[in-house]
Write a protein that holds these residues in place. Structure first.
Motif: not given
Length: 296
Positions: A116, A118, A290
């Protein structure tokens, strides 16, 4: 990446990946930095810090900042500017964050099955910037829990020790200690500077590394355009001033998270108004805020 580079990241907490990012990405990131910091600075959707202004304010009120004789002698001063969340307002930084090879690189280093994105920290130390970046860790600035969290530091400039190359305390990500965030210009914590309620009892004050550098295993990584410096979120790192009067030190630190990472609110983290989601502690990160940028 070689297996040796993966091992270096995991054991030492930081690795320099030389010439791994193609020139078109480097150019795009450089253009995005300039647009964000000098054309989109007034955008209310992102968080901005003029760290040089903070240093002057602290000194005017009797405080102290990290400095040295050479930095103090700089006459034509530059600014240390930082923007958090530039990817939400700048298409070029967003493109690099979501579509460049950086997500894949993070997955390789983590040994993860998905990654992911961030957030980003977009910054510059203009020519003649006096301010240090005090040694710190990134972990207390994030609302995350897990080991697979890194920052990928990418500069479109030639960065030398003279212009403020990144410095890392090797192995400090494995000390088992969590440190309080500081003001970047000194080791004063945000709780000491702003509000004692921001101090987290699970976090401790960082030791005086600047005053005792010989006691620590510090590595300095100068970099060229195309290099990517990767560090673990709990690795202690910092940098010195940009002593040069003719060269900026621009960079974006792209932050990525792997399989074992969940959302966790940290009261120590500065406000992040551009974060818009409904996640609770323990939730997986997958959402528009995210996004997943790579899967095995």
């Amino acid at each position: 990446m070689s297996e040796e580079e993966v091992r270096t990241y995991r054991e030492e907490g930081a690795v320099k990946l030389s010439a791994i990012l193609a020139p078109d990405w480097v150019t795009r990131i450089g253009e995005g930095i300039d647009e964000a910091l000098y054309g989109q600075w007034q955008d209310e959707r992102v968080v901005k810090y003029d760290t040089s202004e903070l240093a002057d304010m602290l000194l005017a009120n009797g405080g102290t900042v990290l400095s040295d004789a050479r930095a103090a002698a700089i006459e034509k001063r530059g600014r240390f500017l930082t923007m958090i969340g530039a990817w939400t307002v700048n298409d070029k930084i967003r493109d690099a964050a979501l579509n460049s090879p950086l997500g894949y690189i993070a997955g390789r280093l983590f040994g993860a099955s998905k990654v992911n994105f961030y957030d980003d920290q977009t910054l510059t130390k203009e020519p003649g910037t006096r301010e240090y970046t005090a040694f710190h860790t990134d972990e207390p600035y994030y609302h995350l829990h897990g080991d697979q969290v890194c920052g990928m530091w990418v500069s479109p400039d030639i960065v030398t020790e003279e212009s403020g190359a990144m410095r890392y305390v090797r192995g400090s990500h494995r000390w088992g200690t969590y440190f309080r965030p500081n003001s970047f210009v000194n080791q004063q914590t945000l709780g000491e500077l702003l509000d004692p309620s921001l101090d987290d009892d699970a976090q401790v004050h960082l030791p005086d590394i600047e005053g005792n550098e010989g006691d620590y295993d510090i590595v300095t990584y100068p970099s060229n355009p195309g290099d990517v410096l990767v560090h673990h979120s709990n690795l202690i790192h910092g940098s010195k001033p940009n002593y040069l009067g003719d060269r900026a030190r621009r960079a974006v630190s792209f932050r990525y998270a792997g399989d074992d990472v969940t959302y966790h609110f940290h009261k120590s983290a500065p406000p992040q108004p551009h974060h818009r989601h409904a996640l609770k502690d323990g939730d997986v990160l997958d959402c528009d805020q995210f996004p997943v940028v790579w899967r095995r």
